[in-house]
Design a protein around this motif. Structure first.
Motif, PDB file in Angstrom:
ATOM      1  N   PHE A  89       6.551   1.539   3.966  1.00 47.64           N
ATOM      2  CA  PHE A  89       7.956   0.962   3.725  1.00 47.64           C
ATOM      3  C   PHE A  89       8.781   2.182   2.817  1.00 47.64           C
ATOM      4  O   PHE A  89       9.833   2.377   2.931  1.00 47.64           O
ATOM      5  N   LEU A  92       9.201   5.253   4.384  1.00 48.07           N
ATOM      6  CA  LEU A  92       9.932   5.350   5.182  1.00 48.07           C
ATOM      7  C   LEU A  92      11.537   5.392   4.562  1.00 48.07           C
ATOM      8  O   LEU A  92      12.699   6.053   5.159  1.00 48.07           O
ATOM      9  N   LEU A 154      10.892  -6.424  -1.248  1.00 50.99           N
ATOM     10  CA  LEU A 154       9.634  -5.761  -0.718  1.00 50.99           C
ATOM     11  C   LEU A 154       8.304  -6.608  -1.351  1.00 50.99           C
ATOM     12  O   LEU A 154       7.246  -6.574  -0.741  1.00 50.99           O
ATOM     13  N   TRP A 218       9.491  -5.783   6.388  1.00 50.22           N
ATOM     14  CA  TRP A 218      10.301  -5.020   7.449  1.00 50.22           C
ATOM     15  C   TRP A 218      11.769  -5.274   7.417  1.00 50.22           C
ATOM     16  O   TRP A 218      12.540  -4.390   7.370  1.00 50.22           O
ATOM     17  N   TYR A 221      13.137  -3.697   4.458  1.00 52.20           N
ATOM     18  CA  TYR A 221      13.322  -2.305   4.633  1.00 52.20           C
ATOM     19  C   TYR A 221      14.670  -1.958   5.406  1.00 52.20           C
ATOM     20  O   TYR A 221      15.479  -1.183   5.035  1.00 52.20           O
ATOM     21  N   ARG A 224      17.787  -2.513   3.254  1.00 54.64           N
ATOM     22  CA  ARG A 224      17.371  -1.979   1.800  1.00 54.64           C
ATOM     23  C   ARG A 224      18.804  -1.414   1.036  1.00 54.64           C
ATOM     24  O   ARG A 224      18.938  -1.110  -0.231  1.00 54.64           O
TER      25      ARG A 224
END
Length: 255
Positions: A89, A92, A154, A218, A221, A224
């Motif tokens: 993550f 990403l 996270l 998830w 993310y 975020r």
């Protein structure tokens, strides 16, 4: 190197005291926080800190993540699987060849660690992964790539584990640095051990916790850039963690 050495010497049976390990880690983290720099001051939209307060807080947070990763290490696939998700993550959110290389390295480690436990991270591996994850998230926040609360969201599982362990031991008038078998993952393992159909409760413990964390990571993310959504997610995770923890503990007490 100081953070790595604090665990490496312990794994070589030099038996460093918890205090000495914390000193080595704090020195290493302080150097990185000052030289990088990784002084996290902006916690928008809630508050912003002056440098004199932000510096020790940044050191405290990063040392905390280093030790939090070590606390959750102990079951096949748990720390490695969680680290893989976190690295994925992070990549990403901000593609970085170093993070990608480390992701594949940890994935390679997992091939031998899960489910049979042929190799282990050890203290030095867990400390090093925790340090890289924490420093990377702080760096992304300082650069404005993500919200300052993204890192906490996270990493909310290991952070909750270490903070809850400290509070729990203080309430029980025990030293916060002493290990015990009352973590969430150990309680889950003891519960799974009672189920004869589970052939490998060790590996199943790690897999269960990693899969349970995946949706939260998830969503972290996805959100975020949205601090209020991240704060809500953190609160929901902590409430769920506490509810599950006391349910598992009650189950152990009743037996």
């Amino acid at each position: 190197m100081l953070v790595f050495t604090s665990g490496f010497l312990e794994d070589l049976n030099f038996s460093l005291s918890p205090k000495l390990r914390l000193i080595l880690q704090s020195l290493g983290v302080l150097l990185v926080v000052l030289l990088a720099p990784l002084v996290l001051k902006d916690f928008s939209p809630l508050f912003s800190l002056p440098w004199i307060i932000a510096l020790p807080l940044s050191v405290f947070m990063l040392v905390g993540v280093v030790n939090a990763m070590n606390i959750i290490d102990g079951f096949h696939g748990l720390a490695g699987g969680f680290s893989c998700l976190a690295l994925g993550f992070i990549y990403l959110a901000a593609p970085n060849p170093f993070i990608l290389a480390l992701f594949w390295a940890v994935l390679g480690f997992l091939v031998l660690n899960f489910p049979k436990g042929r190799i282990f991270l050890g203290d030095e591996g867990a400390y090093l992964l925790g340090f890289i994850l924490g420093a990377s998230l702080m760096d992304l926040s300082i650069k404005g790539v993500v919200s300052a609360w993204f890192g906490l969201a996270l990493m909310v599982y290991p952070v909750t584990e270490v903070l809850f362990s400290i509070v729990r031991r203080k309430l029980q008038k025990q030293k916060a640095t002493l290990p015990d078998a009352l973590h969430l993952h150990t309680l889950l393992f003891k519960t799974l051990q009672k189920k004869p159909r589970f052939l490998n409760p060790n590996a199943l413990t790690g897999l269960t916790i990693v899969l349970a964390n995946a949706p939260f990571m998830w969503i972290s993310y996805i959100a975020r850039h949205h601090p209020y959504a991240l704060l809500l997610l953190i609160a929901l995770f902590v409430l769920g963690y506490l509810k599950l923890y006391f349910k598992l503990k009650e189950g152990q007490t009743c037996v």
